[in-house]
Design an enzyme around this catalytic site. Structure first.
Site, PDB file in Angstrom:
ATOM      1  N   LYS A  54       0.842  -1.201   0.000  1.00  0.00           N
ATOM      2  CA  LYS A  54       0.000   0.000   0.000  1.00  0.00           C
ATOM      3  C   LYS A  54       0.878   1.251   0.000  1.00  0.00           C
ATOM      4  O   LYS A  54       0.629   2.203  -0.749  1.00  0.00           O
ATOM      5  CB  LYS A  54      -0.924   0.015   1.237  1.00  0.00           C
ATOM      6  CG  LYS A  54      -2.106  -0.930   1.092  1.00  0.00           C
ATOM      7  CD  LYS A  54      -2.829  -1.137   2.411  1.00  0.00           C
ATOM      8  CE  LYS A  54      -3.921  -2.186   2.240  1.00  0.00           C
ATOM      9  NZ  LYS A  54      -4.511  -2.623   3.514  1.00  0.00           N
ATOM     10  N   GLN A  98      -4.672  -1.342   9.736  1.00  0.00           N
ATOM     11  CA  GLN A  98      -4.675  -2.688   9.158  1.00  0.00           C
ATOM     12  C   GLN A  98      -5.292  -3.673  10.159  1.00  0.00           C
ATOM     13  O   GLN A  98      -4.832  -3.798  11.285  1.00  0.00           O
ATOM     14  CB  GLN A  98      -3.224  -3.085   8.822  1.00  0.00           C
ATOM     15  CG  GLN A  98      -3.079  -4.407   8.097  1.00  0.00           C
ATOM     16  CD  GLN A  98      -3.602  -4.365   6.670  1.00  0.00           C
ATOM     17  OE1 GLN A  98      -3.403  -3.395   5.958  1.00  0.00           O
ATOM     18  NE2 GLN A  98      -4.282  -5.425   6.261  1.00  0.00           N
ATOM     19  N   ASP A 121     -11.404   3.427   4.726  1.00  0.00           N
ATOM     20  CA  ASP A 121     -11.896   2.047   4.684  1.00  0.00           C
ATOM     21  C   ASP A 121     -13.418   2.011   4.843  1.00  0.00           C
ATOM     22  O   ASP A 121     -14.022   0.937   4.783  1.00  0.00           O
ATOM     23  CB  ASP A 121     -11.232   1.246   5.817  1.00  0.00           C
ATOM     24  CG  ASP A 121     -10.611  -0.046   5.318  1.00  0.00           C
ATOM     25  OD1 ASP A 121     -10.759  -0.334   4.120  1.00  0.00           O
ATOM     26  OD2 ASP A 121     -10.003  -0.760   6.137  1.00  0.00           O
TER      27      ASP A 121
END
Ligand code: NDP
Length: 308
Positions: A54, A98, A121
């Site tokens: 990422k 994460q 997200d």
């Protein structure tokens, strides 16, 4: 009939190119570079690889990457304090923690601490609530990327029967909401669903987000259906050598590809698209946070998919 392959590599490259162009425009117009902060707690090897990838892709599209790797025994309060700091940091447009986090940390509290305007997200209650109400907000990356793959297939979604197998907050539920916004007739299946095979056979659009290797065989797939395989499962691969493994989806690709109209492979499918969509979401967040309209390319996409 052999299905068209929905190629995550090509589609994610195209999306990253678009994001890179728009980042250039954003910088020229507003004198700022969008920034993405990724927080990893612990040393899980798979998560560590995701975070590195990422960060690399963030820089490649011209955005700033802020990587925060914390030890596995980091107290929850320390993680919450870092998120508060990132919320206040004007250089940060997107924050991604994460998952999963170590067991001593309450992931719900961590997500709730993220500023909804930086929640790339799409997991905060504000963004999940907006999605459930059919209003614009930041949408979870994997489902949004999967919708872009359906857009590429080019089959109008309105009126189609869609079945989503899996109802997680991260994938199944938001995917079902997006398909509903696209005017599909949506069924959400899960571990208590009776006769899953029959439910799947009704699907014009079948999305598998379960986490069970090759659970859905070709004879559960309606001829001509579009199949989006979100699952990423590592299984032993003795043919590659002792102790070797390989990745497979939740769908048995070899049999499903003979029946479906279009299908995503694993690897090389939804996973690649998810990371590219994270970059797109960061760019969108950079606009929304400043009260700006996101780039027209995303408005056009949303209009095509959702008629708005
Ligand atoms: P979760 O474990 O959170 O959810 C799994 C869902 O599958 C649950 O809703 C569960 O039902 C359902 N399920 C489990 N067993 C069955 C069964 N036998 N029949 C029907 N439904 C079943 O997983 P996630 O949603 O987080 O992830 C799903 C998969 O997608 C995983 O393989 C994960 O690695 C992958 N993934 C891939 C991403 C990508 O970028 N490609 C991103 C995120 C995840 P119930 O609710 O009843 O327990």
């Amino acid at each position: 009939m052999t299905a068209r392959r929905i190629d995550g590599k090509t589609l994610s490259e195209a999306l990253r190119t678009t994001v890179a162009e728009e980042v250039g425009r954003f910088q020229a117009a507003h004198g700022a570079v969008p920034g993405l902060a990724v927080v990893l707690v612990g040393e899980d090897p798979a998560s560590s690889v995701y975070v590195a990838s990422k960060a690399k892709q963030t820089v490649e599209v011209g955005m700033r990457s802020f990587e925060h790797r914390l030890p596995a025994d980091t107290p929850e309060a320390e993680l919450l304090a870092l998120i508060e700091k990132l919320n206040r940091d004007d250089a940060v447009d997107g924050i991604l923690v994460q998952l999963p986090v170590p067991r001593h940390i309450d992931s719900g509290r961590v997500i709730a601490a993220i500023d909804p305007l930086k929640d790339v997200d799409g997991l905060t209650e504000i963004n999940a609530g907006r999605l459930a109400a059919g209003r614009p907000g930041l949408v979870p990356c994997t489902p949004y990327g999967s919708m872009m793959m359906l857009d590429w297939v080019g089959r109008p979604l309105a009126g189609l029967d869609a079945v989503v197998v899996g109802r997680s907050e991260l994938v199944g539920r938001p995917m079902a909401q997006l398909l509903l916004m696209a005017n599909c007739t949506v069924t959400i299946a899960h571990s208590k669903t009776r006769d899953l095979a029959e439910v799947c056979r009704r699907a014009d659009v079948l999305v598998a987000a379960v986490g069970r290797p090759k659970m859905i065989p070709g004879d559960w797939v309606k001829p001509g259906a579009t199949v989006i395989d979100v699952g990423i499962n590592r299984i032993p691969a003795p043919e590659k050598g002792e102790g070797k493994t390989r990745l497979v989806g939740d769908v048995d690709f070899e049999t499903a590809v003979e029946v479906a109209g279009a299908i995503t492979p694993v690897p090389g499918g939804v996973g690649l698209m998810t990371v590219a969509t994270l970059l797109a979401n960061t760019l969108i967040a950079a606009h929304l946070r400043r009260g700006l309209t996101p780039p027209a390319v995303f408005a056009d996409l949303n209009r095509r998919l959702f008629g708005r």
